[in-house]
Design a protein around this motif. Structure first.
Motif, PDB file in Angstrom:
ATOM      1  N   VAL A   8      -0.111  26.092   0.471  1.00 42.05           N
ATOM      2  CA  VAL A   8       1.316  26.049   0.154  1.00 42.05           C
ATOM      3  C   VAL A   8       2.011  27.344   0.557  1.00 42.05           C
ATOM      4  CG1 VAL A   8       3.006  25.782  -1.698  1.00 42.05           C
ATOM      5  CG2 VAL A   8       0.909  24.416  -1.720  1.00 42.05           C
ATOM      6  N   GLU A   9       1.341  28.459   0.370  1.00 37.94           N
ATOM      7  CA  GLU A   9       1.965  29.748   0.686  1.00 37.94           C
ATOM      8  C   GLU A   9       2.230  29.885   2.184  1.00 37.94           C
ATOM      9  OE1 GLU A   9       1.120  34.562   0.148  1.00 37.94           O
ATOM     10  OE2 GLU A   9      -0.157  33.078  -0.871  1.00 37.94           O
ATOM     11  N   GLY A  10       1.256  29.507   3.000  1.00 40.61           N
ATOM     12  CA  GLY A  10       1.430  29.607   4.446  1.00 40.61           C
ATOM     13  C   GLY A  10       2.003  28.352   5.068  1.00 40.61           C
ATOM     14  N   ASP A  11       2.113  27.265   4.292  1.00 42.66           N
ATOM     15  CA  ASP A  11       2.607  25.977   4.758  1.00 42.66           C
ATOM     16  C   ASP A  11       1.841  25.510   5.998  1.00 42.66           C
ATOM     17  OD1 ASP A  11       4.070  23.679   4.726  1.00 42.66           O
ATOM     18  OD2 ASP A  11       5.821  24.529   5.745  1.00 42.66           O
ATOM     19  N   CYS A  12       0.512  25.627   5.937  1.00 40.49           N
ATOM     20  CA  CYS A  12      -0.325  25.189   7.048  1.00 40.49           C
ATOM     21  C   CYS A  12      -1.740  24.939   6.528  1.00 40.49           C
ATOM     22  CB  CYS A  12      -0.332  26.217   8.181  1.00 40.49           C
ATOM     23  SG  CYS A  12      -1.100  27.789   7.721  1.00 40.49           S
ATOM     24  N   TYR A  13      -2.613  24.506   7.407  1.00 36.85           N
ATOM     25  CA  TYR A  13      -4.016  24.264   7.082  1.00 36.85           C
ATOM     26  C   TYR A  13      -4.851  25.168   7.988  1.00 36.85           C
ATOM     27  CZ  TYR A  13      -1.986  19.810   5.424  1.00 36.85           C
ATOM     28  OH  TYR A  13      -1.218  18.842   4.827  1.00 36.85           O
ATOM     29  N   THR A  14      -5.702  26.000   7.418  1.00 36.72           N
ATOM     30  CA  THR A  14      -6.589  26.830   8.223  1.00 36.72           C
ATOM     31  C   THR A  14      -7.903  26.084   8.413  1.00 36.72           C
ATOM     32  OG1 THR A  14      -5.585  28.876   7.404  1.00 36.72           O
ATOM     33  CG2 THR A  14      -7.766  29.045   8.411  1.00 36.72           C
ATOM     34  N   LEU A  54       7.079  26.073  12.792  1.00 34.16           N
ATOM     35  CA  LEU A  54       7.701  27.136  13.585  1.00 34.16           C
ATOM     36  C   LEU A  54       7.004  28.468  13.359  1.00 34.16           C
ATOM     37  CD1 LEU A  54      11.521  26.334  13.306  1.00 34.16           C
ATOM     38  CD2 LEU A  54       9.916  25.747  15.124  1.00 34.16           C
ATOM     39  N   ARG A  55       6.549  28.693  12.145  1.00 38.77           N
ATOM     40  CA  ARG A  55       5.846  29.947  11.843  1.00 38.77           C
ATOM     41  C   ARG A  55       4.534  30.033  12.615  1.00 38.77           C
ATOM     42  NH1 ARG A  55       4.823  30.163   5.807  1.00 38.77           N
ATOM     43  NH2 ARG A  55       7.111  30.169   5.783  1.00 38.77           N
ATOM     44  N   VAL A  56       3.772  28.925  12.592  1.00 33.06           N
ATOM     45  CA  VAL A  56       2.463  28.918  13.251  1.00 33.06           C
ATOM     46  C   VAL A  56       2.593  28.923  14.774  1.00 33.06           C
ATOM     47  CG1 VAL A  56       0.374  27.531  13.574  1.00 33.06           C
ATOM     48  CG2 VAL A  56       1.307  27.817  11.292  1.00 33.06           C
ATOM     49  N   CYS A  57       3.640  28.282  15.303  1.00 33.23           N
ATOM     50  CA  CYS A  57       3.802  28.160  16.755  1.00 33.23           C
ATOM     51  C   CYS A  57       4.598  29.296  17.377  1.00 33.23           C
ATOM     52  CB  CYS A  57       4.485  26.832  17.096  1.00 33.23           C
ATOM     53  SG  CYS A  57       3.501  25.378  16.674  1.00 33.23           S
ATOM     54  N   VAL A  62      12.475  22.458  19.684  1.00 35.74           N
ATOM     55  CA  VAL A  62      11.307  23.059  19.039  1.00 35.74           C
ATOM     56  C   VAL A  62      10.824  24.258  19.848  1.00 35.74           C
ATOM     57  CG1 VAL A  62       8.915  22.676  18.317  1.00 35.74           C
ATOM     58  CG2 VAL A  62      10.629  20.884  17.967  1.00 35.74           C
ATOM     59  N   ALA A  63      10.762  24.099  21.178  1.00 31.54           N
ATOM     60  CA  ALA A  63      10.321  25.205  22.037  1.00 31.54           C
ATOM     61  C   ALA A  63      11.246  26.407  21.917  1.00 31.54           C
ATOM     62  CB  ALA A  63      10.247  24.731  23.489  1.00 31.54           C
ATOM     63  N   ARG A  64      12.539  26.142  21.842  1.00 27.29           N
ATOM     64  CA  ARG A  64      13.506  27.227  21.688  1.00 27.29           C
ATOM     65  C   ARG A  64      13.333  27.929  20.340  1.00 27.29           C
ATOM     66  NH1 ARG A  64      18.940  28.405  23.470  1.00 27.29           N
ATOM     67  NH2 ARG A  64      18.974  26.536  24.786  1.00 27.29           N
ATOM     68  N   ALA A  65      13.174  27.132  19.288  1.00 25.92           N
ATOM     69  CA  ALA A  65      13.083  27.702  17.941  1.00 25.92           C
ATOM     70  C   ALA A  65      11.841  28.560  17.753  1.00 25.92           C
ATOM     71  CB  ALA A  65      13.119  26.586  16.899  1.00 25.92           C
ATOM     72  N   CYS A  66      10.734  28.170  18.379  1.00 26.36           N
ATOM     73  CA  CYS A  66       9.503  28.962  18.203  1.00 26.36           C
ATOM     74  C   CYS A  66       9.279  29.945  19.345  1.00 26.36           C
ATOM     75  CB  CYS A  66       8.293  28.047  18.023  1.00 26.36           C
ATOM     76  SG  CYS A  66       7.810  27.140  19.476  1.00 26.36           S
ATOM     77  N   ARG A  67      10.218  30.040  20.273  1.00 26.29           N
ATOM     78  CA  ARG A  67      10.177  31.008  21.374  1.00 26.29           C
ATOM     79  C   ARG A  67       8.913  30.848  22.212  1.00 26.29           C
ATOM     80  NH1 ARG A  67      12.034  36.237  17.715  1.00 26.29           N
ATOM     81  NH2 ARG A  67      14.006  35.338  16.994  1.00 26.29           N
ATOM     82  N   ALA A  68       8.647  29.616  22.572  1.00 23.04           N
ATOM     83  CA  ALA A  68       7.482  29.337  23.412  1.00 23.04           C
ATOM     84  C   ALA A  68       7.744  29.822  24.840  1.00 23.04           C
ATOM     85  CB  ALA A  68       7.182  27.840  23.415  1.00 23.04           C
ATOM     86  N   ARG A  69       6.676  30.122  25.543  1.00 27.11           N
ATOM     87  CA  ARG A  69       6.799  30.538  26.940  1.00 27.11           C
ATOM     88  C   ARG A  69       6.895  29.329  27.867  1.00 27.11           C
ATOM     89  NH1 ARG A  69       4.497  35.896  28.154  1.00 27.11           N
ATOM     90  NH2 ARG A  69       4.113  36.988  26.206  1.00 27.11           N
ATOM     91  N   LYS A  70       6.093  28.292  27.564  1.00 23.45           N
ATOM     92  CA  LYS A  70       6.090  27.105  28.409  1.00 23.45           C
ATOM     93  C   LYS A  70       6.072  25.867  27.534  1.00 23.45           C
ATOM     94  CE  LYS A  70       3.669  26.869  32.183  1.00 23.45           C
ATOM     95  NZ  LYS A  70       2.756  26.602  33.310  1.00 23.45           N
TER      96      LYS A  70
END
Length: 372
Positions: free
Chosen positions: A164-170, A267-270, A304-312
């Motif tokens: 919940v804290e990181g909002d992801c699954y490791t 967005l945080r993870v990507c 999504v690509a713009r929001a997470c500042r992806a390169r490609k």
């Protein structure tokens, strides 16, 4: 370390003579990690330069058939091509995916009487209620009827709750990679996966070491591994003094079918992904229909690509109405993937994000980053 991404299937819904169903492979130094396994994936593998026997991990984004139906057959085919070794037992294949995947494989392998020559373990991600419409939640009666009896080659897997804290699954953390999953909205609970390579030490300044009287040998390796060393004259040399700037790790993010991200985790993870793989099932002119069926358009993927500042940004999972580049004829624009590429590029105007449309068997090299 070499790294590349090969698309085995880029079509949606079903395999066709021109496009395979969803499947792609991330290859690092010979190891192959398979993401999704639609019907016919094993045939696509045979047509490629990849070896199915090299698959050590499988990641399933969601349980729709065009992302899953090929998995039991692929596991059986890999098993048939294994030559057992009496001195070296086969390693376990780790399979990650949504809740229900474990039961699916047990039933498919057990009812077909399939025996594997290697062990496997299924690690299930616990979805949340906001990942799909209420009517698509896993039925409680089905959950209660799931057998706890493992398949003969099955090893106990983990059930992974949302952090919940990181909002992801490791999912995985080792000396080379950190792999995380994040939530997406679709008609069934869907997930995306982020593969983050750890940063590596920079090059040794060998000239400085020679000036200090340090000869090539084990000392170099200890410094490279982050260990300080004491020279014969008592001088202490630290890695910080003789190592150049660290080499940043590469990041590849692969999203399953979705019409929206769920929570802040994606967005945080990507953030800063070198490659973001995102579905674009229908063109922007069919946005309403795409969203109704839990899918995205090129401009939605671009956002999504713009929001997470992806390169490609790499688009895939196309409706069969869009012709592959190999079938394109001069003058046709509305119904081929170049129109989808144009729509994504238009939505990304003013950014440095590069857009690629995936075709079956396209391989994208992922070069080592330069230090900042």
């Amino acid at each position: 370390m070499s790294m590349d991404l090969t698309f085995l299937g880029t079509g949606s819904a079903y395999p066709s003579p021109h496009r395979g169903a969803s499947a792609l492979v991330l290859r690092t130094e010979g190891d192959c990690w398979l993401f999704d396994c639609g019907e016919g994936t094993q045939t696509q593998l045979m047509k490629s330069q990849l070896k199915a026997s090299r698959i050590t991990k499988v990641f399933i984004t969601h349980l729709h058939g065009d992302h899953l139906f090929g998995l039991p057959g692929l596991l059986c085919t890999v098993s048939l091509n294994i030559t057992p070794s009496p001195t070296q037992p086969p390693s376990c294949v780790d399979i990650y995916g949504p809740q229900g995947l474990r039961h699916f494989l047990r039933v498919a392998l057990s009812l077909s009487g399939s025996q594997l020559l290697f062990p496997y373990a299924v690690h299930e991600l616990e979805p949340t209620a906001d990942q799909c419409p209420p009517e698509s939640q896993l039925d409680a009666m089905l959950e209660s009827s799931i057998s706890e009896s493992l398949h003969p080659q099955e090893r106990p897997g983990r059930t992974i709750p949302l952090d919940v804290e990181g909002d992801c699954y490791t999912l995985l953390e080792d000396e080379r990679f950190v792999v995380r999953a994040f939530r997406l909205f679709h008609r069934l609970p869907s997930f995306g996966y982020s593969v983050q390579e750890r940063e590596r030490p920079g090059r040794l300044n060998t000239q400085l070491l020679q000036d200090l009287g340090v000869k090539p040998g084990p000392v170099y390796g200890r410094l490279k591994n982050g260990e300080s060393v004491t020279l014969e004259n008592g001088q202490v040399v630290t890695p910080l003094e003789v190592l150049e700037e660290a080499i940043p790790g590469r990041k590849v993010c692969i999203l399953g079918d979705c019409s929206a991200l769920v929570g802040e985790g994606p967005l945080r993870v990507c953030r800063g992904a070198d490659i973001l793989v995102h579905e674009a099932t229908l063109g922007d002119g069919h946005r309403e229909r795409a969203v109704e069926h839990g899918h995205s358009t090129p401009s939605m993927a671009a956002a999504v690509a713009r929001a997470c500042r992806a390169r490609k940004l790499v688009l895939y999972h196309f409706s069969q109405r869009y012709k592959p580049l190999s079938m394109r004829t001069e003058g046709e624009e509305d119904d081929d993937v170049l129109e989808l590429k144009r729509q994504a590029e238009e939505a990304l105007e003013g950014t440095s994000v590069e857009v690629t449309v995936a075709d079956d068997f396209l391989t994208i090299p992922i070069p080592i980053k330069r230090p900042h």
